[in-house]
Scaffold this active site. Sequence first.
Site, mmCIF file in Angstrom:
data_model
loop_
_atom_site.group_PDB
_atom_site.id
_atom_site.type_symbol
_atom_site.label_atom_id
_atom_site.label_comp_id
_atom_site.label_asym_id
_atom_site.label_seq_id
_atom_site.Cartn_x
_atom_site.Cartn_y
_atom_site.Cartn_z
ATOM 1 N N ILE A 101 -0.590 72.738 68.862
ATOM 2 C CA ILE A 101 -0.173 72.104 70.111
ATOM 3 C C ILE A 101 -0.424 70.613 69.941
ATOM 4 O O ILE A 101 -1.491 70.206 69.469
ATOM 5 C CB ILE A 101 -0.916 72.686 71.344
ATOM 6 C CG1 ILE A 101 -0.456 71.985 72.640
ATOM 7 C CG2 ILE A 101 -2.428 72.621 71.191
ATOM 8 C CD1 ILE A 101 -0.989 72.622 73.914
ATOM 9 N N SER A 102 0.580 69.811 70.271
ATOM 10 C CA SER A 102 0.460 68.363 70.081
ATOM 11 C C SER A 102 -0.653 67.785 70.945
ATOM 12 O O SER A 102 -1.061 68.372 71.944
ATOM 13 C CB SER A 102 1.783 67.674 70.446
ATOM 14 O OG SER A 102 2.804 68.044 69.556
ATOM 15 N N ALA A 103 -1.111 66.609 70.557
ATOM 16 C CA ALA A 103 -2.112 65.887 71.340
ATOM 17 C C ALA A 103 -1.521 65.497 72.695
ATOM 18 O O ALA A 103 -0.315 65.258 72.806
ATOM 19 C CB ALA A 103 -2.558 64.643 70.587
ATOM 20 N N ARG A 152 -3.353 71.764 80.991
ATOM 21 C CA ARG A 152 -3.327 71.978 79.536
ATOM 22 C C ARG A 152 -4.340 73.041 79.100
ATOM 23 O O ARG A 152 -4.133 73.732 78.095
ATOM 24 C CB ARG A 152 -3.617 70.641 78.844
ATOM 25 C CG ARG A 152 -3.593 70.690 77.317
ATOM 26 C CD ARG A 152 -3.849 69.301 76.766
ATOM 27 N NE ARG A 152 -4.205 69.321 75.359
ATOM 28 C CZ ARG A 152 -3.349 69.243 74.348
ATOM 29 N NH1 ARG A 152 -2.062 69.145 74.601
ATOM 30 N NH2 ARG A 152 -3.771 69.243 73.101
#
Length: 231
Positions: free
Chosen positions: A65-67, A41
């Site tokens: 950006i999502s968790a 990530r």
Amino acid sequence: MEHRLWSSGASDKNKAMVEQLQRYGIIKSSKVAQVMETIDRGLFVPPGASPYFDSPMPIGYNATISAPHMHASCLELLEKHLQPGMRALDVGSGTGYLTACFAIMVGPEGRAVGVEHIPELVTSSIENIKKSAAAPQLTDGSLSILIADGREGWPDLSPYDAIHVGAAAPEIPQALIEQLKPGGRMVIPVGTMFQELKVVDKDQDGKVSIRDETAVRYVPLTSKDAQLQAN
């Protein structure tokens, strides 16, 4: 000892993030754990951010950006539809992170397509992927990121076994339902002020069923102009 995680290499931090998600029961599948360990990530989060912190991060252009826990949850929901040789569509692909995960899961014999309507994000996401374990699939053509209005999907490569939508639509776009393969599954946040992550399944006869998975908070799935003008 308490600082060991932060002084270790990026791959160790990424692995620790995955292990934490496993401890919390968010990652149950070994395949999901493996792909999230494979795709770091940290390669997809803007400089200066904390990529392994379980929180969404701004990536510019009023996008995020999502968790990690949301990425893990969506991969878990889609895992059976991300088998080698299958086709996956990632709508609002942003940094390219989840599209890269899809590519690893479906393999070079499959097809992973990301669509994003902000050209600068398409360019930067391709650069992100080039640094990642999914880079060979950009070269062989089994992974692509394309400039398009995600609400329309990408019909040229449909139907898809798996569709993920990374922004909240007021209602499920009909084009995406049409591009879902019989036996396929779509995961999409739906709503405006209050949003639910919906799981859309299409059976082999083409009948569509929809269920609510969990309450969520995503940026809206909208036009490029509306997104860039948002405060």
